[in-house]
Design a protein around this motif. Structure first.
Motif, PDB file in Angstrom:
ATOM      1  N   ARG A 184      53.261  13.647 -17.192  1.00  0.00           N
ATOM      2  CA  ARG A 184      51.935  14.089 -16.721  1.00  0.00           C
ATOM      3  C   ARG A 184      51.386  12.966 -15.855  1.00  0.00           C
ATOM      4  O   ARG A 184      50.611  12.131 -16.315  1.00  0.00           O
ATOM      5  N   ALA A 185      51.827  12.917 -14.614  1.00  0.00           N
ATOM      6  CA  ALA A 185      51.432  11.812 -13.735  1.00  0.00           C
ATOM      7  C   ALA A 185      50.060  12.069 -13.114  1.00  0.00           C
ATOM      8  O   ALA A 185      49.602  13.201 -13.045  1.00  0.00           O
ATOM      9  N   GLY A 186      49.423  10.992 -12.669  1.00  0.00           N
ATOM     10  CA  GLY A 186      48.158  11.123 -11.940  1.00  0.00           C
ATOM     11  C   GLY A 186      47.129  10.112 -12.399  1.00  0.00           C
ATOM     12  O   GLY A 186      47.139   9.692 -13.569  1.00  0.00           O
ATOM     13  N   GLY A 187      46.292   9.699 -11.462  1.00  0.00           N
ATOM     14  CA  GLY A 187      45.176   8.807 -11.803  1.00  0.00           C
ATOM     15  C   GLY A 187      45.629   7.482 -12.394  1.00  0.00           C
ATOM     16  O   GLY A 187      44.957   6.929 -13.261  1.00  0.00           O
ATOM     17  N   GLY A 188      46.778   6.958 -11.932  1.00  0.00           N
ATOM     18  CA  GLY A 188      47.260   5.677 -12.447  1.00  0.00           C
ATOM     19  C   GLY A 188      47.557   5.737 -13.943  1.00  0.00           C
ATOM     20  O   GLY A 188      47.441   4.741 -14.643  1.00  0.00           O
ATOM     21  N   THR A 224      46.813   3.341  -8.958  1.00  0.00           N
ATOM     22  CA  THR A 224      45.563   2.592  -8.878  1.00  0.00           C
ATOM     23  C   THR A 224      45.128   2.141 -10.271  1.00  0.00           C
ATOM     24  O   THR A 224      45.124   2.934 -11.210  1.00  0.00           O
ATOM     25  N   GLY A 225      44.770   0.863 -10.379  1.00  0.00           N
ATOM     26  CA  GLY A 225      44.304   0.339 -11.668  1.00  0.00           C
ATOM     27  C   GLY A 225      45.426  -0.019 -12.617  1.00  0.00           C
ATOM     28  O   GLY A 225      45.179  -0.488 -13.723  1.00  0.00           O
ATOM     29  N   GLY A 226      46.658   0.206 -12.186  1.00  0.00           N
ATOM     30  CA  GLY A 226      47.790  -0.052 -13.073  1.00  0.00           C
ATOM     31  C   GLY A 226      48.180  -1.513 -13.089  1.00  0.00           C
ATOM     32  O   GLY A 226      47.634  -2.351 -12.351  1.00  0.00           O
ATOM     33  N   ILE A 227      49.169  -1.807 -13.910  1.00  0.00           N
ATOM     34  CA  ILE A 227      49.632  -3.187 -14.071  1.00  0.00           C
ATOM     35  C   ILE A 227      50.098  -3.770 -12.743  1.00  0.00           C
ATOM     36  O   ILE A 227      49.770  -4.907 -12.407  1.00  0.00           O
ATOM     37  N   GLY A 228      50.831  -2.978 -11.948  1.00  0.00           N
ATOM     38  CA  GLY A 228      51.336  -3.470 -10.660  1.00  0.00           C
ATOM     39  C   GLY A 228      50.199  -3.768  -9.701  1.00  0.00           C
ATOM     40  O   GLY A 228      50.226  -4.764  -8.968  1.00  0.00           O
TER      41      GLY A 228
END
Ligand code: GLU
Length: 325
Positions: A69-73, A162-166
Motif C-alpha cells: 500500500r504505497a503512497g505518502g512516504g 517525502t519525509g522518509g529516511i532517505g
C-alpha cells in the motif's frame, strides 16, 4: 432470590465472556493474516516482509499475505494499519520512515507513532547507502563530495518518499556538508531504484538490501554507508562516521506492528512465530545476505526503540531546520 438471579446472571455473563475470550485466543489465527508493506514492491520493506511472511505463516499455521500500500512516504499504508481492527489479522511492517522520520517532519501525519501502534518485533537492522549511477563523475566519497561542491543544484537524488529516511538523512547530509542536490521522492525504493539505475536520477539514498544487487551488478556505484563499521560485502566503502558525518550514520529497522489495542496473546503469538521463523538458518541467511543484522527483540524493546528513533528524527528536523516543501 431476585438478587441471587441478578448476581448469577452477571456471573454467567462474565464466564461466557472469559470463555469466548479464551476460545478466541486459542483459535487465533483461524484465517489468513494480512501484512501491509507501506511502500512499493522492490524496496527493503517489501524484501524483508516477503522473506518473513512464508516461514511466519508456517509457524502460525495460517498464511501471511503481503499487501503493498504505497503512497505518502509510507503514511498511507501505515494509516491503514492504524485504522484496522485490533484482532491480529491486519498487521503492518514497521519502518523508520513510518514510525519516526515522517511523523517527526510531517505535521499532517494521520497518527501518533507512539500511541497508535502495537509494536511487536524488530526483525532486522539494515545499513543505508548513498550510491550513484555509473555515469556520475565520481567513484568514491572524496570525488563525490568535490563534485557536489563544484556543482550546487546540478544533481538530483531519489528516495523512497517525502519525509522518509532517505529524504531526511540526505537533507541532513546536505546540511552538514553544505551541498545542494534536488530531492525526487518515489513511492518506495523500488521505483526510486528503477529510475536511478536507468540514469534519470544520478544519486540515490537507499537502505542497503534493495540497492545491493544493483551494486553487485555494477549498475550502481556505492559511495558511503551508514553502518557501525565497514561492511564485509562492501569493504572499500567508508561509513558516514569515517567521513566525519556521524549524525548520518544511522541504520534502518524493519519490524512488525499492529494497530493499538492488540491483545497480549496476539502479540506473543506473532512475536514467537517470527522468532521461530528467524531460527531457520535458510531464513537467517536470506536476511544476512542483504547486509542486514537480525534483531528479533521483545515487544517492549521495540516500543523503546521506536520512541528513541522518533526522538532522534525530531532532533534532526530541528537541528537541520528541515521543513516539507
Ligand atoms: N526504503 C524503504 C522501502 O522503500 C522504506 C524506507 C524505510 O526503510 O524507512 O521499502
Amino acid at each position: 432470590m431476585s438478587k441471587f438471579c441478578i448476581l448469577s446472571n452477571k456471573a454467567l455473563t462474565l464466564a461466557l465472556t472469559l470463555a469466548a475470550g479464551s476460545v478466541w485466543a486459542q483459535a487465533y489465527p483461524n484465517k489468513a493474516v494480512k501484512l501491509v508493506v507501506p511502500f512499493a514492491p522492490g524496496g527493503t520493506t517489501d524484501i524483508v516482509a516477503r522473506v518473513i511472511a512464508e516461514p511466519l505463516g508456517r509457524a502460525l499455521g495460517q498464511s501471511v499475505v503481503v499487501e503493498n500500500r504505497a503512497g505518502g512516504g509510507g503514511l498511507v499504508g501505515a494509516a491503514e494499519t492504524v485504522k484496522s481492527a485490533p484482532d491480529g489479522y491486519s498487521l503492518g511492517m514497521a519502518t523508520v520512515s513510518t514510525t519516526a522520520s515522517n511523523p517527526a517532519i510531517n505535521p499532517k501525519t494521520p497518527y501518533n507513532p507512539l500511541t497508535d501502534f502495537t509494536p511487536i518485533i524488530n526483525i532486522a537492522a539494515t545499513p543505508n547507502i548513498i550510491a550513484v549511477h555509473p555515469s556520475f563523475p565520481a567513484k568514491n566519497y572524496p570525488e563525490f563530495l568535490a563534485e557536489l561542491k563544484r556543482n550546487p543544484g546540478k544533481y538530483s537524488y531519489s528516495s523512497s518518499g517525502t519525509g522518509g529516511i532517505g529524504h531526511l538523512q540526505t537533507e541532513l547530509f546536505k546540511n552538514l556538508t553544505r551541498t545542494f542536490i534536488t530531492h525526487i521522492p518515489y513511492r518506495g525504493a523500488g521505483p526510486a531504484l528503477n529510475d536511478t539505475v536507468a540514469g534519470q536520477v544520478q544519486i540515490i539514498f537507499d537502505n542497503l538490501p534493495s540497492a545491493l544487487p544493483f551494486i553487485q551488478q555494477g549498475r550502481l556505484v556505492p559511495i558511503v554507508v551508514a553502518a557501525p563499521q565497514r561492511l564485509t560485502v562492501l569493504p572499500n566503502v567508508p561509513t558516514f562516521k569515517e567521513v566525519g558525518l556521524e549524525p548520518v550514520n544511522r541504520m534502518a529497522y524493519y519490524g512488525i506492528l499492529g494497530p493499538k489495542g492488540l491483545s497480549k496473546e496476539v502479540v506473543d503469538k506473532i512475536s514467537a512465530g517470527t522468532r521461530k521463523a528467524l531460527e531457520d538458518p535458510a531464513v537467517r541467511k536470506r536476511i544476512e545476505d542483504t547486509g542486514s543484522l537480525i534483531v528479533a527483540n521483545t515487544p517492549e524493546q521495540f516500543v523503546a526503540q521506536i520512541k528513541a528513533e522518533f526522538e532522534v528524527y525530531k532532533g534532526v528536523v530541528e537541528s537541520a531546520k528541515l521543513k516539507l516543501d
